[in-house]
Write a protein that holds these residues in place. Structure first.
Motif, short mmCIF file in Angstrom:
data_model
loop_
_atom_site.label_atom_id
_atom_site.label_comp_id
_atom_site.label_asym_id
_atom_site.label_seq_id
_atom_site.Cartn_x
_atom_site.Cartn_y
_atom_site.Cartn_z
N ASP A 167 0.75 -1.05 0.10
CA ASP A 167 -0.06 0.13 0.20
C ASP A 167 0.76 1.25 -0.17
N ILE A 168 0.20 2.39 -0.87
CA ILE A 168 0.71 3.50 -0.75
C ILE A 168 -0.38 4.35 -0.24
N THR A 169 0.05 5.24 0.71
CA THR A 169 -1.20 6.16 1.07
C THR A 169 -0.76 7.71 1.45
N TYR A 170 -1.45 8.28 0.73
CA TYR A 170 -1.02 9.95 0.79
C TYR A 170 -2.00 10.50 1.86
N ARG A 171 -1.37 11.05 2.67
CA ARG A 171 -2.12 11.60 4.02
C ARG A 171 -1.81 13.01 4.09
N ALA A 172 -2.78 13.80 4.26
CA ALA A 172 -2.61 15.32 4.69
C ALA A 172 -3.88 15.63 5.40
N ARG A 173 -4.42 17.22 5.48
CA ARG A 173 -5.38 17.62 6.36
C ARG A 173 -5.71 18.58 5.42
N VAL A 174 -7.15 18.83 5.51
CA VAL A 174 -7.75 19.89 4.86
C VAL A 174 -8.61 20.82 5.86
N LYS A 175 -8.83 22.20 5.55
CA LYS A 175 -9.74 22.80 6.35
C LYS A 175 -11.09 22.88 5.79
N LEU A 176 -12.05 22.29 6.48
CA LEU A 176 -13.68 22.29 5.87
C LEU A 176 -14.40 22.62 7.14
N ASP A 177 -15.28 23.68 7.01
CA ASP A 177 -16.42 24.45 7.89
C ASP A 177 -15.42 24.73 9.14
N GLY A 178 -14.42 25.47 8.82
CA GLY A 178 -13.66 26.35 9.85
C GLY A 178 -12.69 25.09 10.90
N GLY A 179 -12.80 23.87 10.43
CA GLY A 179 -11.98 22.89 11.14
C GLY A 179 -11.16 22.10 10.34
N TRP A 180 -9.99 21.44 10.86
CA TRP A 180 -9.27 20.61 9.86
C TRP A 180 -9.78 18.96 10.04
#
Length: 448
Positions: A356-369
């Motif tokens: 497995d290869i996994t891309y991980r990150a975070r995004v800001k949605l509705d004012g929260g991560w």
């Protein structure tokens, strides 16, 4: 407290600044003064025209970078290289780029004249006096803005009323002094001029080095002048970790606006996460960068559906070569109507485990991560068609999931996007691309 946004130059690469402003807006930062120099005039022009950071990102995605260049009248080229006024003129910027980015000089002047309006200034050199003028937003016009981006040799200057107006870059590339003159207590400097120890050979790289030296010299002079006058202020700076690709790479399609925007968003969020109220020291270290490790950059695009709407996930991965002991870097975005359109990745990294290869990150949605993960499983079929062996992936974003697929067009796009980074010279660049072509994504599993 008065806060100034100072937008340094960087040519067409200032698409990166749109991602920075998107992150600053999400943080709730507001500015009472905006200043632009050289390429930063584009970003300042958008802000002062009333274009939101979200719209800036969308507009940059639709810009044809070929419009930055426009030819002189044919007769000028018949004069021969020693009498040529420039390679081209600013007509493309005036008639195509400004409208595409939503830059409207009448709107800038009108908004600037309103009570309580955000102040604006644009830096343009008047060659007769050899002096940089910070032209107020109430007096700016499109021709002067374009002149402020007309880099000598490449674009013809503006001749008006017996004076010659051109790019301020050889005098300054960011006007901290103007921000302080207008009473700023806090300056946010958005800097995308390279500042690493690397010295390259060849006329293009050394022309760029001259710009880097002029830009840094003027910036340090502003710092020293403020200190000498006892003028204290808080400095915040968003800059890339590594120098951004030069304009020719953008012009030739080796990098695109979406990639630069994603990088800007990542860099701004990284600074916001680490900043302190005291800001940064006003010294050469404020803009210091390191050269990227040798490797390749590529775009990995996957598509699927959530509900009745299409979703697009795009990862831009920088994969260091096998000889470099550094992890891959990840930027990009997820686009879906449920998320309000396009949201950019922050804190991106790549994980591997088994097949497995996994891309991980975070995004800001509705004012929260919210966390984002995209996992694909590589088959055991060896060879250079690794991307075809792993066309399916699983996306998780918050409480939503989706099955993603790489189309044949996106697979071809991945291959076409492969570009060496941190490699100088034809042989090193060719070796970097050849190594990726031979092993592809499977190289990630082998090494990480």
């Amino acid at each position: 407290m008065k806060r100034s946004l100072v937008l340094a130059g960087g040519g067409m690469r200032v698409a990166w600044q749109a991602g920075v402003l998107r992150a600053l807006a999400e943080e709730g930062l507001e500015f009472q003064h905006v200043d632009g120099t050289s390429g930063g005039i584009l970003t300042a022009g958008m802000v002062l025209s009333g274009v939101s950071p979200q719209e800036m990102c969308a507009r940059w995605s639709g810009v044809d970078v070929k419009d930055f260049g426009s030819a002189l009248p044919f007769g000028d080229y018949l004069k021969g290289p020693w009498s040529l006024p420039a390679i081209g003129d600013a007509e493309g910027i005036l008639n195509k780029v400004f409208p595409a980015l939503g830059i409207n000089d009448a709107a800038i002047r009108g908004r600037a004249a309103e009570p309580g309006a955000v102040e604006g200034s644009f830096n343009v050199v008047e060659f007769t006096e050899k002096r940089s003028h910070a032209i107020d937003a109430t007096a700016i016009d499109a021709e002067l803005m374009a002149a402020g981006m007309s880099l000598p040799i490449f674009l013809r200057p503006l001749r008006r009323d017996g004076k010659v107006w051109t790019d301020a870059v050889w005098i300054r590339d960011a006007n901290i002094a103007e921000a302080l003159r207008r009473g700023a207590d806090e300056v946010w400097l958005i800097w995308c001029i390279g500042n690493s120890p690397y010295w390259g050979d060849g006329p293009l790289e050394q022309y760029v080095h001259m710009i880097e030296m002029s830009a840094m010299g003027a910036l340090l002079a502003d710092f020293e002048a403020a200190a000498g006058a006892g003028r204290d202020f808080v400095l915040h700076m968003v800059r890339p970790e590594h120098p951004l690709p030069l304009d020719p790479e953008f012009y030739l399609g080796r990098i695109d606006a979406d990639t630069l925007i994603g990088m800007g968003y990542r860099d701004a969020v990284a600074y916001l996460d680490s900043m302190t109220p005291a800001g940064l020291a006003k010294d050469p270290g404020a803009t210091a960068m390191t050269e990227p490790p040798a490797g390749v950059r590529f775009n990995d695009t996957l598509r699927g559906d959530i509900g009745a709407h299409a979703l697009t996930f795009r990862a831009t991965v920088v994969l260091p070569s096998a000889a470099v002991d550094e992890p891959p870097q990840l930027t990009g975005y997820v686009e879906h109507p449920r998320f309000g359109g396009r949201v950019f990745l922050a804190g991106g990294h790549v994980e591997t485990g088994g097949a497995d290869i996994t891309y991980r990150a975070r995004v800001k949605l509705d004012g929260g991560w919210q966390d984002v993960a995209v996992t694909r499983t590589l088959h055991d079929d060896p060879g250079p068609d690794a991307w075809m062996d792993s066309r399916r992936a699983q996306l998780t974003i918050g409480d939503a999931t989706a099955e993603l697929t790489m189309s044949l067009a996106d697979a071809a796009g991945l291959l076409a996007s492969v570009e060496p980074v941190g490699a100088h010279g034809f042989v090193d660049r060719a070796d970097a691309v050849a190594g990726f072509a031979a092993n592809g994504l499977r190289e990630l599993l082998r090494r990480y």
